[in-house]
Design a protein around this motif. Structure first.
Motif, PDB file in Angstrom:
ATOM      1  N   VAL A 237      52.519  41.096  42.788  1.00  0.00           N
ATOM      2  CA  VAL A 237      51.403  40.243  42.373  1.00  0.00           C
ATOM      3  C   VAL A 237      50.075  40.858  42.812  1.00  0.00           C
ATOM      4  O   VAL A 237      49.096  40.890  42.060  1.00  0.00           O
ATOM      5  CB  VAL A 237      51.562  38.821  42.955  1.00  0.00           C
ATOM      6  CG1 VAL A 237      50.343  37.963  42.618  1.00  0.00           C
ATOM      7  CG2 VAL A 237      52.832  38.168  42.435  1.00  0.00           C
ATOM      8  N   VAL A 238      50.052  41.386  44.050  1.00  0.00           N
ATOM      9  CA  VAL A 238      48.836  42.029  44.560  1.00  0.00           C
ATOM     10  C   VAL A 238      48.468  43.231  43.691  1.00  0.00           C
ATOM     11  O   VAL A 238      47.281  43.462  43.400  1.00  0.00           O
ATOM     12  CB  VAL A 238      49.049  42.460  46.026  1.00  0.00           C
ATOM     13  CG1 VAL A 238      47.873  43.302  46.524  1.00  0.00           C
ATOM     14  CG2 VAL A 238      49.245  41.240  46.922  1.00  0.00           C
ATOM     15  N   ILE A 239      49.464  43.984  43.284  1.00  0.00           N
ATOM     16  CA  ILE A 239      49.198  45.163  42.438  1.00  0.00           C
ATOM     17  C   ILE A 239      48.559  44.745  41.122  1.00  0.00           C
ATOM     18  O   ILE A 239      47.617  45.387  40.636  1.00  0.00           O
ATOM     19  CB  ILE A 239      50.510  45.940  42.202  1.00  0.00           C
ATOM     20  CG1 ILE A 239      50.980  46.608  43.493  1.00  0.00           C
ATOM     21  CG2 ILE A 239      50.324  47.000  41.109  1.00  0.00           C
ATOM     22  CD1 ILE A 239      52.328  47.291  43.383  1.00  0.00           C
ATOM     23  N   ARG A 240      49.062  43.658  40.529  1.00  0.00           N
ATOM     24  CA  ARG A 240      48.484  43.195  39.261  1.00  0.00           C
ATOM     25  C   ARG A 240      47.050  42.697  39.454  1.00  0.00           C
ATOM     26  O   ARG A 240      46.195  42.916  38.589  1.00  0.00           O
ATOM     27  CB  ARG A 240      49.357  42.087  38.673  1.00  0.00           C
ATOM     28  CG  ARG A 240      50.651  42.592  38.034  1.00  0.00           C
ATOM     29  CD  ARG A 240      51.275  41.532  37.137  1.00  0.00           C
ATOM     30  NE  ARG A 240      51.763  40.403  37.920  1.00  0.00           N
ATOM     31  CZ  ARG A 240      52.999  40.313  38.393  1.00  0.00           C
ATOM     32  NH1 ARG A 240      53.855  41.302  38.182  1.00  0.00           N
ATOM     33  NH2 ARG A 240      53.367  39.258  39.083  1.00  0.00           N
ATOM     34  N   ILE A 241      46.784  42.025  40.576  1.00  0.00           N
ATOM     35  CA  ILE A 241      45.428  41.501  40.819  1.00  0.00           C
ATOM     36  C   ILE A 241      44.435  42.638  41.022  1.00  0.00           C
ATOM     37  O   ILE A 241      43.312  42.624  40.494  1.00  0.00           O
ATOM     38  CB  ILE A 241      45.440  40.571  42.056  1.00  0.00           C
ATOM     39  CG1 ILE A 241      46.271  39.314  41.756  1.00  0.00           C
ATOM     40  CG2 ILE A 241      44.018  40.181  42.456  1.00  0.00           C
ATOM     41  CD1 ILE A 241      46.461  38.407  42.951  1.00  0.00           C
ATOM     42  N   PHE A 242      44.836  43.631  41.786  1.00  0.00           N
ATOM     43  CA  PHE A 242      43.928  44.736  42.113  1.00  0.00           C
ATOM     44  C   PHE A 242      43.977  45.872  41.093  1.00  0.00           C
ATOM     45  O   PHE A 242      43.334  46.906  41.306  1.00  0.00           O
ATOM     46  CB  PHE A 242      44.270  45.296  43.498  1.00  0.00           C
ATOM     47  CG  PHE A 242      43.931  44.372  44.631  1.00  0.00           C
ATOM     48  CD1 PHE A 242      42.934  43.426  44.496  1.00  0.00           C
ATOM     49  CD2 PHE A 242      44.615  44.453  45.838  1.00  0.00           C
ATOM     50  CE1 PHE A 242      42.612  42.561  45.539  1.00  0.00           C
ATOM     51  CE2 PHE A 242      44.304  43.609  46.889  1.00  0.00           C
ATOM     52  CZ  PHE A 242      43.301  42.648  46.743  1.00  0.00           C
ATOM     53  N   ALA A 243      44.746  45.701  40.016  1.00  0.00           N
ATOM     54  CA  ALA A 243      44.933  46.790  39.053  1.00  0.00           C
ATOM     55  C   ALA A 243      43.620  47.374  38.525  1.00  0.00           C
ATOM     56  O   ALA A 243      43.464  48.605  38.491  1.00  0.00           O
ATOM     57  CB  ALA A 243      45.812  46.316  37.900  1.00  0.00           C
ATOM     58  N   PRO A 244      42.630  46.547  38.100  1.00  0.00           N
ATOM     59  CA  PRO A 244      41.378  47.131  37.583  1.00  0.00           C
ATOM     60  C   PRO A 244      40.647  47.971  38.625  1.00  0.00           C
ATOM     61  O   PRO A 244      40.174  49.075  38.324  1.00  0.00           O
ATOM     62  CB  PRO A 244      40.564  45.897  37.172  1.00  0.00           C
ATOM     63  CG  PRO A 244      41.565  44.815  36.984  1.00  0.00           C
ATOM     64  CD  PRO A 244      42.631  45.083  37.984  1.00  0.00           C
ATOM     65  N   VAL A 245      40.545  47.453  39.851  1.00  0.00           N
ATOM     66  CA  VAL A 245      39.828  48.188  40.899  1.00  0.00           C
ATOM     67  C   VAL A 245      40.577  49.465  41.265  1.00  0.00           C
ATOM     68  O   VAL A 245      39.976  50.538  41.400  1.00  0.00           O
ATOM     69  CB  VAL A 245      39.652  47.295  42.148  1.00  0.00           C
ATOM     70  CG1 VAL A 245      38.908  48.060  43.244  1.00  0.00           C
ATOM     71  CG2 VAL A 245      38.912  46.020  41.788  1.00  0.00           C
ATOM     72  N   VAL A 246      41.915  49.346  41.415  1.00  0.00           N
ATOM     73  CA  VAL A 246      42.713  50.529  41.765  1.00  0.00           C
ATOM     74  C   VAL A 246      42.636  51.580  40.676  1.00  0.00           C
ATOM     75  O   VAL A 246      42.568  52.786  40.953  1.00  0.00           O
ATOM     76  CB  VAL A 246      44.173  50.121  42.033  1.00  0.00           C
ATOM     77  CG1 VAL A 246      45.060  51.347  42.211  1.00  0.00           C
ATOM     78  CG2 VAL A 246      44.260  49.237  43.268  1.00  0.00           C
ATOM     79  N   GLY A 247      42.608  51.143  39.396  1.00  0.00           N
ATOM     80  CA  GLY A 247      42.491  52.091  38.300  1.00  0.00           C
ATOM     81  C   GLY A 247      41.188  52.858  38.352  1.00  0.00           C
ATOM     82  O   GLY A 247      41.156  54.075  38.142  1.00  0.00           O
ATOM     83  N   ALA A 248      40.090  52.147  38.661  1.00  0.00           N
ATOM     84  CA  ALA A 248      38.790  52.818  38.760  1.00  0.00           C
ATOM     85  C   ALA A 248      38.768  53.786  39.937  1.00  0.00           C
ATOM     86  O   ALA A 248      38.266  54.914  39.829  1.00  0.00           O
ATOM     87  CB  ALA A 248      37.681  51.774  38.908  1.00  0.00           C
TER      88      ALA A 248
END
Length: 437
Positions: free
Chosen positions: A140-151
């Motif tokens: 769930v944490v990975i999905r929430i932070f996905a946009p920031v982690v992608g950038a």
């Protein structure tokens, strides 16, 4: 006055509670990162096959380690920085300017002990269990932070590309085979894995990298039947031979026209003799060995042992003749030869006694090694690390390194070993004395 004190007390306890909650979150992120990166994917797969949904989710999120680590580190840093900021504000109110240094000291100790060392120690001790338990929340944490982690991922790759570093998130740090081999060598050095068990597993893993030319019986050592020989001579040769299958050639040993199995030969001859009224010699005059010979099975010398073993099993055959790119006979290989690369030398009551004695100990405690012994077998028997990329046999290694055909008594030093030529037959080195320097 009382209201102010009550407000201060409420703010103190609320802030303290927030710091405690953030430390718990930090511990969770730290333990999850360690558990998910340290857990064995093989053990997680075994748990998932038994119905563990947590293990199945752990397998999914560890497929992209870059995204996993980025999300966990982002969450961990957020809660740590926020906890440190709240602690600094709280200690500044209580102790003034000196509260900053005190907050730094207290939070460093709390984070180090309770948010780093403690959860990570538990995660390493129970990696697979912890990974299966934390995987649902971390996903769930990975999905929430996905946009920031992608950038952040794009920024990091751009910076690394400037310095000439290429990243591949889909590649594993270590190949599975290398991981298994490393674990076996480490286990053997620690006394957990027996040498025989290590060699068997490594032998099975190496079948895909080794060619049949490395272990085949060379053509000079093949026992063959001449199709023009008398039937009685062929029968005597088969009875005296230690082998049950013998190639049959016509005119030239390169011209193999079939392979005779001793059982087929004896059955055919017995049938002729029992059905003929005259003597056995007269009955065998009409015998033609080609009538009982099987069609020869040829394989290229570059075929891998793994592929050849699969071919043997698929064809229900145990015997193949090895040829080079020009179609010339180079040797023969059997299923037993391949199995010996896994389980070691296989001998039976028909094998000659000296075939298994390829290494003996000399009086000066050096090793007397048969020149025809393969380097791989020597390494397995002695735990040495002689290279086998340039030559398959010990004699071949000496000739390759010396660039000459040595004479008896000559001494060479290669790869940290001393080689002394003890015996030679024609242009072939038959025995060497060796020791590690």
């Amino acid at each position: 006055m009382e209201d102010g004190s009550l407000t201060l007390d409420s703010a103190f306890w609320m802030t303290s509670g927030a710091i405690l909650g953030l430390l718990i979150l930090s511990a969770y992120f730290s333990g999850s990162e360690t558990a998910l990166t340290a857990a064995s994917r093989g053990k997680l797969r075994a748990r998932a096959d038994k119905g563990s949904r947590g293990a199945e989710q752990a397998l999914k999120i560890t497929e992209d380690n870059e995204r996993l680590i980025g999300s966990v580190l982002l969450g961990n840093n957020l809660v740590n920085i926020l906890a440190a900021s709240l602690a600094t504000a709280l200690f500044t109110k209580l102790f003034g300017e000196s509260g900053v240094a005190l907050a730094t000291l207290v939070m460093t100790l709390l984070v180090l002990i309770f948010a780093e060392v403690l959860p990570k120690t538990y995660a390493i001790t129970n990696a697979e269990t912890a990974a299966a338990r934390t995987a649902p929340i971390i996903s769930v944490v990975i999905r929430i932070f996905a946009p920031v982690v992608g950038a952040v991922r794009m920024l990091v790759r751009g910076v690394l590309r400037i310095f000439g570093v290429q990243t591949d998130p889909d590649s594993h740090i270590l190949a599975v085979r290398e991981e298994i081999a490393g674990a076996l060598y480490l286990g053997h050095s620690e006394g957990v894995v027996e040498k025989e068990d290590r060699d068997r597993i490594l032998g099975a893993l190496d079948l895909g990298d080794r060619a049949v030319e490395e272990i085949m019986l060379h053509r000079s050592q093949i026992e063959m039947i001449d199709v023009t020989d008398d039937p009685e001579a062929i029968l005597a040769q088969c009875l005296q031979s230690n082998h049950t299958r013998l190639p049959v050639f016509r005119d030239d040993p390169d011209n193999v026209i079939g392979v005779v199995h001793a059982k087929d030969l004896l059955r055919a001859m017995h049938k002729l003799i029992t059905s003929f009224d005259g003597t056995a010699a007269e009955a065998l005059k009409n015998f033609d060995v080609r009538d009982v010979a099987m069609k020869p099975y040829f394989v290229p010398e570059t075929t891998t042992l793994d592929d050849q073993m699969r071919q043997f099993l698929r064809m229900r055959s145990h015997f193949a003749l090895v040829i080079d790119e020009y179609g010339s006979l180079q040797g023969l290989i059997t299923l037993e030869d391949i199995l010996e690369e896994i389980v070691g030398e296989i001998t039976d009551e028909f094998d000659e006694a000296d075939e298994a004695e390829m290494i003996t100990r000399a009086e000066d405690n050096q090793l007397l090694v048969d020149g025809a012994m393969t380097i791989r077998d020597l390494n397995r028997a002695t735990d040495w690390t002689l290279p086998d990329d340039a030559a398959n046999t010990v004699a071949g290694l000496v000739i390759h390194e010396a660039q000459i055909i040595p004479k008896v008594g000559q001494v060479f030093i290669f790869h940290g070993f001393r080689f002394e030529v003890m015996a030679r037959q024609d242009n072939r080195i038959t025995q060497l004395k060796m020791r590690k320097l």
